[in-house]
Write a protein that holds these residues in place. Sequence first.
Motif, PDB file in Angstrom:
ATOM      1  N   THR A  12     106.123 -38.648  -3.528  1.00 45.21           N
ATOM      2  CA  THR A  12     106.695 -37.199  -3.706  1.00 45.21           C
ATOM      3  C   THR A  12     106.889 -36.440  -2.212  1.00 45.21           C
ATOM      4  OG1 THR A  12     104.984 -37.399  -5.342  1.00 45.21           O
ATOM      5  CG2 THR A  12     105.811 -35.114  -4.868  1.00 45.21           C
ATOM      6  N   PRO A  13     107.916 -35.491  -2.159  1.00 44.80           N
ATOM      7  CA  PRO A  13     108.180 -34.806  -1.091  1.00 44.80           C
ATOM      8  C   PRO A  13     107.168 -33.892  -0.695  1.00 44.80           C
ATOM      9  CG  PRO A  13     109.608 -34.123  -2.976  1.00 44.80           C
ATOM     10  CD  PRO A  13     108.830 -35.270  -3.366  1.00 44.80           C
TER      11      PRO A  13
ATOM     12  N   ILE B 290     101.423 -30.446   2.329  1.00 48.43           N
ATOM     13  CA  ILE B 290     101.049 -30.503   0.805  1.00 48.43           C
ATOM     14  C   ILE B 290     102.336 -30.952   0.020  1.00 48.43           C
ATOM     15  CG2 ILE B 290     100.476 -29.105  -0.995  1.00 48.43           C
ATOM     16  CD1 ILE B 290      98.416 -29.150   0.909  1.00 48.43           C
ATOM     17  N   THR B 291     102.129 -31.871  -0.938  1.00 46.59           N
ATOM     18  CA  THR B 291     103.449 -32.677  -1.427  1.00 46.59           C
ATOM     19  C   THR B 291     103.553 -31.288  -2.571  1.00 46.59           C
ATOM     20  OG1 THR B 291     101.933 -33.195  -3.472  1.00 46.59           O
ATOM     21  CG2 THR B 291     102.564 -34.813  -1.529  1.00 46.59           C
ATOM     22  N   LYS B 292     104.874 -31.581  -3.272  1.00 49.00           N
ATOM     23  CA  LYS B 292     105.556 -30.766  -4.332  1.00 49.00           C
ATOM     24  C   LYS B 292     104.654 -30.573  -5.334  1.00 49.00           C
ATOM     25  CE  LYS B 292     110.010 -29.550  -5.722  1.00 49.00           C
ATOM     26  NZ  LYS B 292     111.538 -30.053  -6.002  1.00 49.00           N
ATOM     27  N   THR B 293     103.719 -31.689  -5.590  1.00 49.99           N
ATOM     28  CA  THR B 293     103.040 -31.533  -6.964  1.00 49.99           C
ATOM     29  C   THR B 293     101.537 -31.001  -6.413  1.00 49.99           C
ATOM     30  OG1 THR B 293     102.586 -33.597  -6.523  1.00 49.99           O
ATOM     31  CG2 THR B 293     103.934 -33.123  -8.096  1.00 49.99           C
TER      32      THR B 293
ATOM     33  N   GLU C 217      99.424 -32.073  -3.916  1.00 53.79           N
ATOM     34  CA  GLU C 217      98.515 -32.966  -3.304  1.00 53.79           C
ATOM     35  C   GLU C 217      98.421 -32.786  -1.794  1.00 53.79           C
ATOM     36  OE1 GLU C 217      97.473 -37.754  -2.758  1.00 53.79           O
ATOM     37  OE2 GLU C 217      99.245 -37.018  -3.601  1.00 53.79           O
ATOM     38  N   ASP C 218      97.110 -32.722  -1.134  1.00 51.93           N
ATOM     39  CA  ASP C 218      97.075 -32.555   0.058  1.00 51.93           C
ATOM     40  C   ASP C 218      97.145 -33.887   0.853  1.00 51.93           C
ATOM     41  OD1 ASP C 218      96.094 -32.058   2.910  1.00 51.93           O
ATOM     42  OD2 ASP C 218      94.496 -30.942   2.372  1.00 51.93           O
ATOM     43  N   VAL C 219      98.108 -34.059   1.703  1.00 53.20           N
ATOM     44  CA  VAL C 219      98.274 -35.496   2.343  1.00 53.20           C
ATOM     45  C   VAL C 219      98.048 -35.140   3.928  1.00 53.20           C
ATOM     46  CG1 VAL C 219      99.663 -36.388   0.501  1.00 53.20           C
ATOM     47  CG2 VAL C 219     100.896 -34.821   2.088  1.00 53.20           C
ATOM     48  N   THR C 220      97.681 -34.149   4.362  1.00 48.79           N
ATOM     49  CA  THR C 220      97.578 -33.817   5.866  1.00 48.79           C
ATOM     50  C   THR C 220      96.835 -34.932   6.443  1.00 48.79           C
ATOM     51  OG1 THR C 220      97.152 -31.709   5.051  1.00 48.79           O
ATOM     52  CG2 THR C 220      96.741 -32.156   7.369  1.00 48.79           C
ATOM     53  N   GLU C 221      96.018 -35.526   6.073  1.00 48.89           N
ATOM     54  CA  GLU C 221      95.046 -36.624   6.703  1.00 48.89           C
ATOM     55  C   GLU C 221      95.896 -37.920   6.711  1.00 48.89           C
ATOM     56  OE1 GLU C 221      92.529 -36.084   8.723  1.00 48.89           O
ATOM     57  OE2 GLU C 221      92.596 -34.025   7.934  1.00 48.89           O
ATOM     58  N   SER C 222      96.705 -38.217   5.726  1.00 48.56           N
ATOM     59  CA  SER C 222      97.617 -39.237   5.894  1.00 48.56           C
ATOM     60  C   SER C 222      98.886 -39.054   6.996  1.00 48.56           C
ATOM     61  CB  SER C 222      98.378 -39.738   4.641  1.00 48.56           C
ATOM     62  OG  SER C 222      97.656 -40.092   3.521  1.00 48.56           O
ATOM     63  N   PHE C 223      99.165 -37.866   7.136  1.00 47.43           N
ATOM     64  CA  PHE C 223     100.196 -37.585   7.791  1.00 47.43           C
ATOM     65  C   PHE C 223      99.554 -37.694   9.491  1.00 47.43           C
ATOM     66  CE2 PHE C 223     104.354 -35.876   6.477  1.00 47.43           C
ATOM     67  CZ  PHE C 223     104.027 -36.270   5.132  1.00 47.43           C
ATOM     68  N   LYS C 224      98.244 -37.199   9.627  1.00 50.91           N
ATOM     69  CA  LYS C 224      97.904 -37.052  11.000  1.00 50.91           C
ATOM     70  C   LYS C 224      97.661 -38.780  11.304  1.00 50.91           C
ATOM     71  CE  LYS C 224      94.992 -33.750  11.821  1.00 50.91           C
ATOM     72  NZ  LYS C 224      93.915 -32.876  11.638  1.00 50.91           N
TER      73      LYS C 224
ATOM     74  N   SER D 299     108.007 -23.898   1.215  1.00 45.61           N
ATOM     75  CA  SER D 299     108.137 -23.305  -0.261  1.00 45.61           C
ATOM     76  C   SER D 299     109.034 -24.246  -0.859  1.00 45.61           C
ATOM     77  CB  SER D 299     108.942 -22.112  -0.229  1.00 45.61           C
ATOM     78  OG  SER D 299     110.014 -21.960   0.633  1.00 45.61           O
ATOM     79  N   PHE D 300     109.402 -25.254  -0.712  1.00 38.82           N
ATOM     80  CA  PHE D 300     110.361 -26.449  -1.396  1.00 38.82           C
ATOM     81  C   PHE D 300     111.594 -25.748  -1.845  1.00 38.82           C
ATOM     82  CE2 PHE D 300     106.063 -28.182  -1.341  1.00 38.82           C
ATOM     83  CZ  PHE D 300     106.276 -29.445  -1.023  1.00 38.82           C
ATOM     84  N   SER D 301     112.080 -24.703  -1.051  1.00 36.72           N
ATOM     85  CA  SER D 301     113.155 -23.799  -1.570  1.00 36.72           C
ATOM     86  C   SER D 301     114.337 -24.127  -0.549  1.00 36.72           C
ATOM     87  CB  SER D 301     113.086 -22.483  -1.640  1.00 36.72           C
ATOM     88  OG  SER D 301     112.320 -21.856  -0.199  1.00 36.72           O
TER      89      SER D 301
END
Length: 164
Positions: free
Chosen positions: A54-55, A74-77, A79-86, A122-124
Amino acid sequence: MKKPSIGVSSCLGGVKCRYDGGSNPVDQLQTLVQQGEAVMICPEVIGGLQTPRTPAEIVGGDGFAVWQNQAKVITKTGEDVTESFKAGAIKAFAELQEAGVTTVVLKAKSPSCGCGLIYDGSFSGVKITGVGVATAYFINQGLMVLSDEDWLKKTTEGASIHGA
Ligand code: SF4
């Protein structure tokens, strides 16, 4: 085998690791990879995220703000993916260090690899000045970072370099 002189975002080298399962191949960078002169890293995959995925966008700032705990990925749905990115940024840096490179060419506008401009959360489609999570980490560690767009300009007419 030559020692690599630069690191590149894997998607620029032709690996289909983008969130949508695609890639962003740049001929000249692919050639450097094939010649052993560039090492590829994908911070999001190294951080344990699946492809496709998910983007995600940074909400609340840019990559530097994420490391200061002032922003999140944060994904478009939602989900907090901060830790995976770090985690991916830290592991990718270790791979770059092991390869002995001090300059990286990263994919523009990505929430990980973005350099100069990123999406605003904002996914815009709105872009703001800033860098991705991995880019911020690499700059903080003293690497020289260019976007693919800067690198392409540099190879022809010279371009600005972000970071140390
Ligand atoms: S994290 Fe970086 S290397 Fe991986 S797909 Fe996104 S822009 Fe490409």
